[in-house]
Motif scaffolding. Structure first.
Motif, PDB file in Angstrom:
ATOM      1  N   ARG A  84       0.829  -1.192   0.000  1.00  0.00           N
ATOM      2  CA  ARG A  84       0.000   0.000   0.000  1.00  0.00           C
ATOM      3  C   ARG A  84       0.867   1.247   0.000  1.00  0.00           C
ATOM      4  NH1 ARG A  84      -1.573   0.919   4.489  1.00  0.00           N
ATOM      5  NH2 ARG A  84      -1.022  -0.931   5.679  1.00  0.00           N
ATOM      6  N   GLY A 222      -2.620  -6.188  -4.010  1.00  0.00           N
ATOM      7  CA  GLY A 222      -3.354  -6.279  -2.744  1.00  0.00           C
ATOM      8  C   GLY A 222      -4.499  -5.294  -2.618  1.00  0.00           C
ATOM      9  N   GLY A 223      -4.566  -4.687  -1.439  1.00  0.00           N
ATOM     10  CA  GLY A 223      -5.656  -3.780  -1.103  1.00  0.00           C
ATOM     11  C   GLY A 223      -5.737  -2.556  -2.011  1.00  0.00           C
ATOM     12  N   LYS A 229     -11.864  -5.363  -0.077  1.00  0.00           N
ATOM     13  CA  LYS A 229     -11.161  -5.529   1.186  1.00  0.00           C
ATOM     14  C   LYS A 229     -11.037  -4.220   1.972  1.00  0.00           C
ATOM     15  CE  LYS A 229      -6.969  -7.620   3.057  1.00  0.00           C
ATOM     16  NZ  LYS A 229      -7.679  -8.440   4.040  1.00  0.00           N
ATOM     17  N   ILE A 230      -9.929  -3.529   1.862  1.00  0.00           N
ATOM     18  CA  ILE A 230      -9.754  -2.374   2.746  1.00  0.00           C
ATOM     19  C   ILE A 230     -10.470  -1.116   2.272  1.00  0.00           C
ATOM     20  CG2 ILE A 230      -7.658  -3.238   3.800  1.00  0.00           C
ATOM     21  CD1 ILE A 230      -6.075  -1.483   1.940  1.00  0.00           C
ATOM     22  N   GLN A 251      -9.956  -2.560  11.488  1.00  0.00           N
ATOM     23  CA  GLN A 251      -8.949  -3.525  11.060  1.00  0.00           C
ATOM     24  C   GLN A 251      -8.690  -4.472  12.245  1.00  0.00           C
ATOM     25  OE1 GLN A 251      -4.659  -4.101   8.894  1.00  0.00           O
ATOM     26  NE2 GLN A 251      -4.797  -2.475  10.325  1.00  0.00           N
ATOM     27  N   SER A 274      -0.993  -3.324  10.483  1.00  0.00           N
ATOM     28  CA  SER A 274      -0.672  -4.225   9.378  1.00  0.00           C
ATOM     29  C   SER A 274       0.620  -4.991   9.659  1.00  0.00           C
ATOM     30  CB  SER A 274      -0.523  -3.415   8.094  1.00  0.00           C
ATOM     31  OG  SER A 274      -1.726  -2.730   7.842  1.00  0.00           O
ATOM     32  N   ASP A 302      -8.610  -9.801   9.527  1.00  0.00           N
ATOM     33  CA  ASP A 302      -8.195  -8.452   9.111  1.00  0.00           C
ATOM     34  C   ASP A 302      -9.277  -7.387   9.262  1.00  0.00           C
ATOM     35  OD1 ASP A 302      -5.938  -6.965   8.108  1.00  0.00           O
ATOM     36  OD2 ASP A 302      -6.990  -6.737   6.204  1.00  0.00           O
ATOM     37  N   PHE A 325      -5.594 -12.753   3.182  1.00  0.00           N
ATOM     38  CA  PHE A 325      -4.471 -12.220   2.396  1.00  0.00           C
ATOM     39  C   PHE A 325      -3.333 -12.098   3.403  1.00  0.00           C
ATOM     40  CE2 PHE A 325      -2.559  -8.295   0.260  1.00  0.00           C
ATOM     41  CZ  PHE A 325      -2.028  -8.992  -0.802  1.00  0.00           C
ATOM     42  N   ARG A 405       2.790 -12.371   0.058  1.00  0.00           N
ATOM     43  CA  ARG A 405       1.576 -12.859   0.731  1.00  0.00           C
ATOM     44  C   ARG A 405       0.982 -14.086   0.057  1.00  0.00           C
ATOM     45  NH1 ARG A 405      -1.255  -8.838   4.380  1.00  0.00           N
ATOM     46  NH2 ARG A 405       0.317  -7.247   4.710  1.00  0.00           N
ATOM     47  N   ALA A 467       4.124  -3.626   5.247  1.00  0.00           N
ATOM     48  CA  ALA A 467       2.822  -3.658   4.566  1.00  0.00           C
ATOM     49  C   ALA A 467       2.558  -2.341   3.846  1.00  0.00           C
ATOM     50  CB  ALA A 467       1.704  -3.957   5.560  1.00  0.00           C
ATOM     51  N   PHE A 485      -6.470   3.542   7.294  1.00  0.00           N
ATOM     52  CA  PHE A 485      -7.819   3.261   6.783  1.00  0.00           C
ATOM     53  C   PHE A 485      -8.852   4.239   7.331  1.00  0.00           C
ATOM     54  CE2 PHE A 485      -5.416  -0.728   7.579  1.00  0.00           C
ATOM     55  CZ  PHE A 485      -5.038  -0.950   6.269  1.00  0.00           C
TER      56      PHE A 485
HETATM   57  C1  SPV Z   1      -2.723  -4.443   5.317  1.00  0.00           C
HETATM   58  O1  SPV Z   1      -1.801  -3.821   4.761  1.00  0.00           O
HETATM   59  O2  SPV Z   1      -3.126  -4.165   6.459  1.00  0.00           O
HETATM   60  C2  SPV Z   1      -3.350  -5.583   4.637  1.00  0.00           C
HETATM   61  C3  SPV Z   1      -2.945  -5.866   3.266  1.00  0.00           C
HETATM   62  O3  SPV Z   1      -4.169  -6.255   5.231  1.00  0.00           O
HETATM   63  S1  SPV Z   1      -3.702  -4.829   2.089  1.00  0.00           S
HETATM   64  O4  SPV Z   1      -5.011  -5.414   1.807  1.00  0.00           O
HETATM   65  O5  SPV Z   1      -2.878  -4.824   0.905  1.00  0.00           O
HETATM   66  O6  SPV Z   1      -3.855  -3.512   2.648  1.00  0.00           O
END
Ligand code: SPV
Ligand code: GTP
Ligand code: MN
Length: 624
Positions: A84, A222-223, A229-230, A251, A274, A302, A325, A405, A467, A485
């Motif tokens: 990220r 990823g995210g 997801k995030i 989270q 993370s 997560d 993930f 991952r 991360a 987030f």
């Molecule tokens: C994080 O970075 O907290 C994750 C991976 O769980 S990602 O979905 O890539 O953000």
């Protein structure tokens, strides 16, 4: 870049493909048409979980993924696209009052044209995958917030989505309000020409929270790319939970602990930043000496959404995701055998950025075994370079990326809870916070007061990890592990917490845990961690039940040595003393930093300041 209208999809073909897929929701169809026009995708394809096998074959054939053993796959992301980017992640709305300290707020009126311009024609020649999904167990009371449709121009991202979320047209075809879904558009962009990490960086990862629209440009990792997801599950959902006044989106991992002797199950959720141990805790096997009695059940690793059920006044949590993930580094038979089972043959697991042997189709990462494979023939590092062709200077470089991952579905997790799809979620007994903290934070300290628990979450300070790009090891505050987030202002966030959890008639116990205290001289971890982490959690639950009492300190209740079941734990008496004691001097210094940290947040509820002053006064009294 000039937008070639002719590159846009054949509109008749687009309608046919939506018809063939059985996509009936008129609002979704309109949304697909609009973005197909902007991105200039050559064709669209609606996909769901049942398309997995075909997409896998196509991806293998196209050389986008490689086989990694029976029913296991491997992919690499572009070398500058491996985590990220917090600087490039933005929350945009119409209301400047939504600006917080961490959400990188920008006016939507400024960001929307910028993103549309970047995406204009940027999927020309590509397929746009249309992925309707649900971020909740089906039938959840929070389902109205959980429906989304991701559009992505990257097939590997589609494979990730199928593993990480419940995907298929059934999730959007019969909505009570057809236009109520999160719109997520992912355009990869020309990864080699995006200026990642330079002043000319072209990447933008924007959540238009008040429009429930997510536009991500410039990554396939990823995210950044799998938007359920995030982007939806955390940023958008946190905003929705606040705007509606109904729930929290955090989270958090979510586990059950069952006492096999009594049949009782407790549920614990909690946030660690993370790459700080959520997946490992959720997959934890009880230590051998406790395994006959206790069993840990996986609900989520997560994200958790929390609400109070008015029927019984309890807090209930769901895991909105359908997969894991997980961080590969240091995952092995001793640390996390459950994770290895979750990525075994025929799980459909997709590894990203680990090392790969093109001859044996084996994968490896740092910590998988103590040493890398002795025979390097066929092995390539995460960038694709042959290990055998490394120069002398390159010998010590890791084989796998530190943020490499594995992506696998919940149904592959051996300790998945039997009721992981329970409509309402599970009732919460304890909420914990933790992170990588090399000193000061004891193994566990319990907090029985709501405002002090929220205060503790808000002042969670930990070392940043790989991360996120470029900040590994840096000590920083990461409130409730939500810093990257956070979608609305921190003062309002604290007030929303007090309101939601405060509405529960059955209050959870809070705790701060730390598995990462180190010896200042040789750097070894004082606590063995992993499976042994069950022990402080059992103590916490017994404390809540009044079976143990611990020692009250200025910063919470810590266990006595006798209360902590340490049968079979490999720890020296000195290290044990250290992780169960409070360093008043070190804590007093910390309080000044906390004060400055909290002072950044406008409108922080007075209860939080009261908790801060109470802890500060107790420390002053302890210092004598
Ligand atoms: C994080 O970075 O907290 C994750 C991976 O769980 S990602 O979905 O890539 O953000
Ligand atoms: P995200 O998916 O990024 O949100 O991370 P996470 O919090 O789920 O992190 P995860 O459990 O995947 O752990 C990240 C790293 O921490 C891995 O390399 C683990 O091996 C390591 N780790 C987890 N638990 C412990 C522990 O108890 N002690 C030590 N020393 N390391 C741990
Ligand atoms: Mn995470």
């Amino acid at each position: 870049m000039a937008y070639d209208v002719n590159a846009a999809p054949d509109l008749a073909a687009l309608e046919t493909s939506l018809d063939d897929a059985g996509l009936k929701n008129p609002s979704v169809r309109e949304y697909v048409r609009y973005w197909a026009g902007i991105t200039g995708a050559e064709r669209v394809e609606v996909i769901g979980a049942s398309d997995n096998a075909r997409l896998i074959s196509e991806s293998l054939e196209a050389g986008e993924i490689w086989p990694a053993g029976e029913g296991r796959y491997y992919a690499r992301s572009y070398v500058k696209d491996t985590a990220r980017s917090e600087e490039r992640t933005i929350v945009a709305t119409a209301d400047p009052g939504d600006k917080g300290v961490y959400n990188n707020w920008r006016p939507a009126s400024e960001m929307r044209p910028l993103l549309e311009k970047l995406m204009h024609g940027a999927s020309a020649g590509k397929t746009m995958y249309v992925i309707p999904y649900l971020m909740a167990p089906p039938g959840s009371p929070l389902e109205p917030y959980a429906v989304g449709v991701e559009l992505t121009d990257h097939r590997t991202v589609a494979l990730h989505m199928i593993r990480m979320a419940r995907c298929g047209v059934e999730h959007v075809n019969n909505l009570a309000e057809p236009s109520r879904f999160v719109r997520g558009v992912h355009v990869t962009g020309d990864l080699e020409n995006l200026g990642q990490g330079t002043p000319a960086d072209k990447r933008y990862f924007v959540t238009f929270a008040d429009e429930r629209t997510i536009l991500h440009f410039g990554s396939s990792y990823g995210g950044n790319a799998l938007l359920g997801k995030i982007a939806h599950g955390l940023r958008q959902a946190a905003y929705d939970g606040w705007a509606s006044g109904e729930f929290l989106a955090e989270q958090f991992m979510l586990i059950g602990i069952t006492d096999k002797q009594t049949g009782r199950t407790w549920h614990i959720c909690g946030g660690f930043p993370s790459a700080s141990g959520k997946t490992n805790l959720a997959m934890m096997l009880a230590p051998d000496s406790l395994g006959d009695r206790y069993h840990v059940e996986f609900y989520g690793d997560d994200i958790a959404w929390l609400r109070v059920d008015p029927k019984d006044g309890k807090i209930y949590a769901i895991n909105p995701e359908f997969g894991v993930f997980g961080v590969a580094k240091d995952t092995n038979e001793a640390t996390n055998p459950t994770a290895l089972r979750s990525v075994g043959p025929d799980t459909g697991v997709l590894f990203t950025n680990v090392a790969y042997n093109e001859l044996t189709r084996d994968v490896w990462w740092e910590g998988r075994t103590p040493e890398p494979p002795g025979d390097v023939i066929g092995w390539r590092d995460w960038t694709g370079q042959l290990i055998s062709e490394r120069s002398v200077e390159e010998q010590d470089k890791p084989w796998a990326h530190p943020n490499s991952r594995f992506t696998t579905s919940l149904t592959n997790v051996p300790n998945i809870a039997p009721d992981f799809e329970a409509r309402t979620g599970v009732p919460i007994d304890a909420i914990i916070f933790g992170g990588r903290t090399r000193d000061r934070e004891p193994l566990v300290r319990a907090i029985t007061d709501l405002a002090e628990g929220v205060y503790d979450g808000l002042t969670l300070g930990a070392e940043a990890t790989f991360a996120a790009e470029g900040v590994d090891g840096q000590l920083r505050y990461d409130p409730m592990s939500m810093r990257p987030f956070m979608s609305y202002p921190e003062g309002a966030y604290a007030a929303h917490w007090l309101k939601i959890i405060g509405a529960a008639s059955d209050q959870p116990i809070f705790a701060h845990v730390n598995w990462f205290q180190r010896d200042p001289d040789d750097g070894h971890f004082l606590w063995p961690g992993y499976r042994e982490n069950l022990r402080p959690l059992l103590w916490l639950l017994r404390l809540r039940d009044g079976e143990v009492h611990g020692v009250q300190t200025a910063v919470g209740i810590v266990p006595t040595k006798d209360e902590l079941d340490l049968d079979g734990v490999d720890i020296s008496p000195e290290d044990l003393d250290k992780i169960l004691s409070i360093d008043t001097g070190r804590w007093t210094t910390e309080m000044a930093h906390r004060e400055a940290h909290l002072a950044q947040f406008d409108g922080l509820p007075e209860e939080i300041w009261v908790a801060h002053r109470r802890v500060a006064a107790a420390l002053a009294a302890a210092a004598g």
